[in-house]
Design an enzyme around this catalytic site. Structure first.
Site, short mmCIF file in Angstrom:
data_model
loop_
_atom_site.label_atom_id
_atom_site.label_comp_id
_atom_site.label_asym_id
_atom_site.label_seq_id
_atom_site.Cartn_x
_atom_site.Cartn_y
_atom_site.Cartn_z
N TYR A 184 43.38 29.24 47.34
CA TYR A 184 42.99 27.90 46.93
C TYR A 184 44.42 26.90 46.99
O TYR A 184 45.45 27.74 47.27
CB TYR A 184 42.00 27.69 45.99
CG TYR A 184 40.83 28.14 46.18
CD1 TYR A 184 40.03 27.98 47.46
CD2 TYR A 184 40.44 29.28 45.50
CE1 TYR A 184 38.90 28.60 47.70
CE2 TYR A 184 39.31 30.03 45.90
CZ TYR A 184 38.22 29.62 46.84
OH TYR A 184 37.29 30.33 47.11
N GLY A 324 33.35 40.81 37.16
CA GLY A 324 32.69 39.81 37.97
C GLY A 324 31.42 40.14 38.14
O GLY A 324 30.27 39.82 37.72
#
Ligand SMILES: Cc1cc2nc3c(=O)[nH]c(=O)nc-3n(C[C@H](O)[C@H](O)[C@H](O)COP(=O)(O)O)c2cc1C
Length: 371
Positions: A184, A324
């Protein structure tokens, strides 16, 4: 299990165990990128006394959103939505950090109100965004060539993070984590594969790191010491990312992070590319490498099991471990790891978007016994 279930200090907070909920984009907000009832329930299920949760990547502006129905932190409605999440999590005795995000070139016009995404340079990512198609279904969409940011625009994005940090504080978060990982905007500036600028935001590593450190200064000025963190993926390639010398780039970043009294630095191990396993290479930068340089608290993430998590904290290469995928399908993951109980397998098809299915309908062992 031993050390994984011992107390530890994270910035200002003492935690009772070291199993952390990793930041996970689940694309289940109410309209307006506002956390709603479903998200309150999801986070409450994963909150434990003295545990730490990190939120979904949360955009600081509409232009920062790569995935439809991802949360934001730029409107009052979003602050109200997050407040409900935080109150519920705090009621269970857990801490919660907001992961602050700008997708840069990973954003898509379908999610940004038609505005062309921005990036350090006009280089396209070969990844896909998740958008809502004309029939209302979630669909993958190719990314487009981003518009390179004018130098004069960059302080405006830093200000969006400052504003987001102020809203996060008002909402009642315990701290914030800058999402400088997984391809990102921060990483697009940091890595020379995506940053071809010739102004003071490009070229040398000092210059490529300027946007991250300017933003860090801005959010630390809002939050103060001990409540700000940074996530890095030093060997990540997700987002068509590359760097000519990751050890030099991330060595520099880790060393400079020593100048901040951060809550923690969060390092994704090389074996994970975004959300899937990848082959490792001998140029990889691991949490162990970062540990040699960075003196503060480290959370490691990426492909851990209970055993390997115990091992890394015992070896001292990390202080905490974030999970996760296994935390998606095991809402009571800390308790299962502590007791060695079997883990429920996750269903990849319900990771992104949809309703309660694959989100809040995984049962904890206590629920299963009671049912
Ligand atoms: C569904 C899904 C969404 C994710 N979203 C984010 C995110 O919003 N921010 C982030 O930094 N990482 C995100 N990740 C990466 C995870 O935080 C984590 O690094 C990765 O899943 C590896 O850990 P694991 O092996 O325990 O799953 C996501 C992963 C998955 C599976």
């Amino acid at each position: 299990m031993g050390k994984l279930f011992s107390r530890t200090q994270v910035g200002r907070f003492e935690l009772q165990h070291r199993v952390v909920l990793a930041p996970l984009t689940r694309m289940r907000t109410d309209p307006g990128n506002v956390p709603g009832d479903l998200m309150v329930e999801y986070y409450t299920q994963r909150a434990t006394e003295g545990g730490l949760l990190i939120t979904d990547a949360t955009a600081v502006s509409p232009l920062g959103i790569a995935y439809v129905d991802a949360p934001g932190i730029y409107t009052e409605e979003q602050v109200r939505g997050w407040k409900r999440v935080i109150e519920a999590v705090h009621a269970k005795g857990a801490r919660i950090f907001l992961q602050m995000w700008h997708a840069g070139r990973q954003a898509h016009p379908a999610n940004t109100g038609g505005i062309t995404p921005v990036a350090p340079s006009a280089l396209r990512s070969l990844e896909h965004a998740a958008i809502r198609d004309d029939s209302g279904q979630i669909a993958e969409a190719e990314l487009i060539v981003p518009r390179p940011l004018e130098k004069a625009e960059i302080p405006g994005i830093v200000d969006q993070f400052r504003h987001g940090a102020e809203l996060a504080k008002r909402a009642g978060f315990d701290g914030i984590e800058l999402h400088s990982a997984n391809g990102y905007l921060f990483e697009q500036f940091l890595l020379d594969g995506t940053n071809h600028r010739d102004d003071e935001y490009g070229g040398s590593i000092e210059n490529r790191a300027r946007f991250l450190f300017d933003t860090l200064d801005a959010v630390v000025s809002v939050w103060g010491a001990g409540r700000v963190a940074v996530r890095l993926s030093p060997s990540g390639t997700y987002g068509t990312m590359s760097d000519s010398n990751p050890h030099a780039t991330f060595g520099y970043v880790a060393d400079r992070l020593n100048q901040y009294d951060l809550a923690y630095v969060h390092v994704i191990e090389p074996r994970i590319r975004g959300i899937v396993e990848q082959e490792t290479t001998d140029v990889d930068v691991t949490s162990k490498d970062i540990r040699r340089i960075y003196k503060g608290t480290i959370i490691a993430a990426g492909g851990f099991t209970g055993e390997s998590a115990e091992q890394i904290v015992t070896d001292g290469h990390a202080d905490l471990v974030a999970f996760g995928r296994m935390f998606i399908s095991n809402p009571d993951l800390p308790e299962r790891l502590r007791t060695g109980a079997p883990l429920t397998r996750y269903d990849r098809s319900t990771f992104y978007g949809g309703d309660a299915r694959g989100y809040t309908d995984y049962t904890s062992r206590a629920d299963a016994v009671a049912a």
